[in-house]
Design a protein around this motif. Structure first.
Motif, PDB file in Angstrom:
ATOM      1  N   MET A  32     120.376 -18.062 101.410  1.00  0.00           N
ATOM      2  CA  MET A  32     121.257 -17.356 100.477  1.00  0.00           C
ATOM      3  C   MET A  32     120.601 -17.227  99.097  1.00  0.00           C
ATOM      4  SD  MET A  32     123.844 -16.329 102.128  1.00  0.00           S
ATOM      5  CE  MET A  32     124.937 -15.865 100.809  1.00  0.00           C
ATOM      6  N   ILE A  33     119.889 -18.249  98.692  1.00  0.00           N
ATOM      7  CA  ILE A  33     119.163 -18.175  97.417  1.00  0.00           C
ATOM      8  C   ILE A  33     118.154 -17.020  97.467  1.00  0.00           C
ATOM      9  CG2 ILE A  33     117.464 -19.360  95.960  1.00  0.00           C
ATOM     10  CD1 ILE A  33     119.001 -21.984  96.627  1.00  0.00           C
ATOM     11  N   SER A  34     117.470 -16.901  98.586  1.00  0.00           N
ATOM     12  CA  SER A  34     116.501 -15.807  98.744  1.00  0.00           C
ATOM     13  C   SER A  34     117.199 -14.447  98.694  1.00  0.00           C
ATOM     14  CB  SER A  34     115.744 -15.937 100.062  1.00  0.00           C
ATOM     15  OG  SER A  34     114.973 -17.108 100.068  1.00  0.00           O
ATOM     16  N   VAL A  35     118.363 -14.344  99.363  1.00  0.00           N
ATOM     17  CA  VAL A  35     119.108 -13.083  99.354  1.00  0.00           C
ATOM     18  C   VAL A  35     119.504 -12.707  97.933  1.00  0.00           C
ATOM     19  CG1 VAL A  35     121.305 -11.996 100.039  1.00  0.00           C
ATOM     20  CG2 VAL A  35     119.967 -13.260 101.726  1.00  0.00           C
ATOM     21  N   PHE A  36     120.075 -13.661  97.197  1.00  0.00           N
ATOM     22  CA  PHE A  36     120.518 -13.361  95.838  1.00  0.00           C
ATOM     23  C   PHE A  36     119.344 -13.100  94.896  1.00  0.00           C
ATOM     24  CE2 PHE A  36     124.495 -15.620  97.213  1.00  0.00           C
ATOM     25  CZ  PHE A  36     125.296 -14.488  97.177  1.00  0.00           C
ATOM     26  N   ASP A  37     118.258 -13.796  95.134  1.00  0.00           N
ATOM     27  CA  ASP A  37     117.063 -13.552  94.324  1.00  0.00           C
ATOM     28  C   ASP A  37     116.558 -12.129  94.558  1.00  0.00           C
ATOM     29  OD1 ASP A  37     114.918 -14.419  92.537  1.00  0.00           O
ATOM     30  OD2 ASP A  37     113.637 -14.326  94.344  1.00  0.00           O
ATOM     31  N   ALA A  38     116.526 -11.702  95.810  1.00  0.00           N
ATOM     32  CA  ALA A  38     116.079 -10.339  96.123  1.00  0.00           C
ATOM     33  C   ALA A  38     117.024  -9.311  95.516  1.00  0.00           C
ATOM     34  CB  ALA A  38     115.986 -10.154  97.634  1.00  0.00           C
ATOM     35  N   LEU A  39     118.319  -9.576  95.568  1.00  0.00           N
ATOM     36  CA  LEU A  39     119.288  -8.656  94.965  1.00  0.00           C
ATOM     37  C   LEU A  39     119.095  -8.563  93.457  1.00  0.00           C
ATOM     38  CD1 LEU A  39     122.573  -9.466  96.906  1.00  0.00           C
ATOM     39  CD2 LEU A  39     121.326  -7.307  96.901  1.00  0.00           C
ATOM     40  N   ALA A  40     118.833  -9.712  92.841  1.00  0.00           N
ATOM     41  CA  ALA A  40     118.680  -9.745  91.384  1.00  0.00           C
ATOM     42  C   ALA A  40     117.414  -9.026  90.928  1.00  0.00           C
ATOM     43  CB  ALA A  40     118.668 -11.187  90.893  1.00  0.00           C
ATOM     44  N   GLN A  57     115.388  -6.828  92.936  1.00  0.00           N
ATOM     45  CA  GLN A  57     115.107  -5.522  93.534  1.00  0.00           C
ATOM     46  C   GLN A  57     116.340  -4.635  93.623  1.00  0.00           C
ATOM     47  OE1 GLN A  57     113.504  -6.528  97.351  1.00  0.00           O
ATOM     48  NE2 GLN A  57     111.974  -7.914  96.501  1.00  0.00           N
ATOM     49  N   GLY A  58     117.484  -5.194  93.365  1.00  0.00           N
ATOM     50  CA  GLY A  58     118.707  -4.423  93.567  1.00  0.00           C
ATOM     51  C   GLY A  58     119.000  -4.357  95.057  1.00  0.00           C
ATOM     52  N   GLY A  59     119.950  -3.604  95.448  1.00  0.00           N
ATOM     53  CA  GLY A  59     120.224  -3.480  96.867  1.00  0.00           C
ATOM     54  C   GLY A  59     121.628  -2.978  97.091  1.00  0.00           C
ATOM     55  N   ASN A  60     121.877  -2.645  98.321  1.00  0.00           N
ATOM     56  CA  ASN A  60     123.202  -2.164  98.678  1.00  0.00           C
ATOM     57  C   ASN A  60     123.916  -3.195  99.557  1.00  0.00           C
ATOM     58  OD1 ASN A  60     122.109  -1.905 101.243  1.00  0.00           O
ATOM     59  ND2 ASN A  60     121.622   0.257 100.970  1.00  0.00           N
ATOM     60  N   ALA A  61     125.137  -2.920  99.891  1.00  0.00           N
ATOM     61  CA  ALA A  61     125.934  -3.861 100.679  1.00  0.00           C
ATOM     62  C   ALA A  61     125.320  -4.096 102.052  1.00  0.00           C
ATOM     63  CB  ALA A  61     127.365  -3.351 100.818  1.00  0.00           C
ATOM     64  N   ARG A  62     124.715  -3.057 102.618  1.00  0.00           N
ATOM     65  CA  ARG A  62     124.139  -3.181 103.960  1.00  0.00           C
ATOM     66  C   ARG A  62     122.966  -4.171 103.965  1.00  0.00           C
ATOM     67  NH1 ARG A  62     123.458   2.176 106.992  1.00  0.00           N
ATOM     68  NH2 ARG A  62     125.653   1.741 107.290  1.00  0.00           N
ATOM     69  N   SER A  63     122.077  -4.054 102.980  1.00  0.00           N
ATOM     70  CA  SER A  63     120.931  -4.970 102.941  1.00  0.00           C
ATOM     71  C   SER A  63     121.386  -6.388 102.617  1.00  0.00           C
ATOM     72  CB  SER A  63     119.885  -4.501 101.932  1.00  0.00           C
ATOM     73  OG  SER A  63     120.406  -4.533 100.620  1.00  0.00           O
ATOM     74  N   MET A  64     122.409  -6.516 101.776  1.00  0.00           N
ATOM     75  CA  MET A  64     122.924  -7.851 101.472  1.00  0.00           C
ATOM     76  C   MET A  64     123.564  -8.477 102.706  1.00  0.00           C
ATOM     77  SD  MET A  64     125.541  -8.985  98.503  1.00  0.00           S
ATOM     78  CE  MET A  64     126.224 -10.606  98.442  1.00  0.00           C
ATOM     79  N   ALA A  65     124.324  -7.692 103.450  1.00  0.00           N
ATOM     80  CA  ALA A  65     124.968  -8.205 104.661  1.00  0.00           C
ATOM     81  C   ALA A  65     123.931  -8.672 105.678  1.00  0.00           C
ATOM     82  CB  ALA A  65     125.874  -7.138 105.271  1.00  0.00           C
ATOM     83  N   ALA A  66     122.847  -7.927 105.794  1.00  0.00           N
ATOM     84  CA  ALA A  66     121.783  -8.311 106.728  1.00  0.00           C
ATOM     85  C   ALA A  66     121.160  -9.647 106.316  1.00  0.00           C
ATOM     86  CB  ALA A  66     120.718  -7.224 106.796  1.00  0.00           C
TER      87      ALA A  66
END
Length: 109
Positions: free
Chosen positions: A45-53, A55-64
């Motif tokens: 989850m830390i990696s997911v949030f780091d990538a979102l912070a 690189q940005g992202g949409n709901a689909r990439s976050m859900a994945a």
């Protein structure tokens, strides 16, 4: 000097320790499985949030990413449930063998 009762109790205690073997270690590992799985999920989850912070992202990439991050928790729970069943069966067998040993050792002939 030691009484026959003390000697018998010492023999039973030593045999019980040998029969039990590494069961406490197995039980500890089983108890740690969900925690290790949760650690993997938190790390993911830390990696997911780091990538979102960054690189940005949409709901689909976050859900994945969230879906992938929860796999370690599921794995830890499956391992724990399986291990709990196995450890319980081993514990029952150990208890039976110790009781059988005690019965044979304390029988009056």
């Amino acid at each position: 000097s030691w009484s026959a009762h003390q000697i018998r109790d010492g023999i039973i205690s030593e045999a019980s320790d040998r029969i039990t073997g590494s069961l406490p270690l197995i039980q500890t590992c089983v108890a740690l499985c969900p925690l290790l799985g949760l650690l993997g999920t938190v790390t993911g989850m830390i990696s997911v949030f780091d990538a979102l912070a960054t690189q940005g992202g949409n709901a689909r990439s976050m859900a994945a990413g969230v879906s992938q991050a929860t796999i370690p928790t599921m794995s830890g729970m499956i391992a724990s449930i399986s291990g709990l069943l196995g450890a319980t069966l081993i514990k029952r067998k150990v208890d039976f063998e110790v009781e059988l040993f005690e019965d044979h050792l304390t029988m009056d002939h």
